[in-house]
Write an enzyme that holds these catalytic residues in place. Structure first.
Site, PDB file in Angstrom:
ATOM      1  N   HIS A  67      13.608   8.045   4.577  1.00  0.00           N
ATOM      2  CA  HIS A  67      12.901   7.787   3.969  1.00  0.00           C
ATOM      3  C   HIS A  67      10.964   8.833   4.141  1.00  0.00           C
ATOM      4  O   HIS A  67      11.593   7.017   5.508  1.00  0.00           O
ATOM      5  CB  HIS A  67      13.385   6.760   3.229  1.00  0.00           C
TER       6      HIS A  67
ATOM      7  N   HIS B 276       7.910   7.000   5.702  1.00  0.00           N
ATOM      8  CA  HIS B 276       7.243   5.997   5.840  1.00  0.00           C
ATOM      9  C   HIS B 276       6.688   6.680   6.897  1.00  0.00           C
ATOM     10  O   HIS B 276       6.067   7.223   7.438  1.00  0.00           O
ATOM     11  CB  HIS B 276       8.562   5.390   7.048  1.00  0.00           C
TER      12      HIS B 276
END
Ligand code: 5GP
Ligand code: ZN
Length: 115
Positions: free
Chosen positions: A97, A99
């Site tokens: 994800h 980041h």
């Protein structure tokens, strides 16, 4: 979705939140490599930097605004800091994800990638 950062965004697992806005959240890294180590994450499941396109540019904008806010909250806005996003196998991405690591609070070496 079985994604640890989506679960943090949905408050399904705890985190130490530093700041957030409608599009992004910033929380303390579980395993900090420097006195300041905050992760800034879009509040939508975008897998990596390679999935950014015109449809999700708003998240990029808001992530950067939140990075500025984190820098001020953590008092590294004057001293400086480093922003890193890892991608893929060679880049060492472990959470799929998108980041951004915001790292600071000490003098970082010129060639250091992560710590
Ligand atoms: P990557 O290697 O994918 O760029 O970075 C993943 C980062 O997420 C690592 O620095 C790791 O310490 C952090 N991390 C992994 N799981 C969790 C978690 O459940 N909570 C928090 N706060 N950080 C996590
Ligand atoms: Zn996710």
């Amino acid at each position: 979705m079985d994604c640890v950062f989506c679960k943090i965004i949905n408050h399904e697992i705890p985190s130490n939140i530093v700041a957030e806005n409608e599009y992004a959240i910033a929380f303390e890294d579980l395993d900090p490599v420097a006195p300041v180590h905050v992760l800034v994450v879009p509040k939508m499941h975008i897998g990596s930097i390679m999935e950014l396109d015109d449809s999700n540019l708003k998240y990029v904008q808001e992530v950067h605004k939140l990075i500025q806010e984190v820098a001020k909250i953590k008092n590294v806005d004057k001293s400086g800091f480093r922003v890193i996003t890892n991608y893929g196998e060679d880049g060492g991405q472990t959470v799929p994800h998108l980041h951004y690591h915001v790292i600071g609070g000490k003098r970082l070496g010129p060639k250091i990638i992560h710590d």
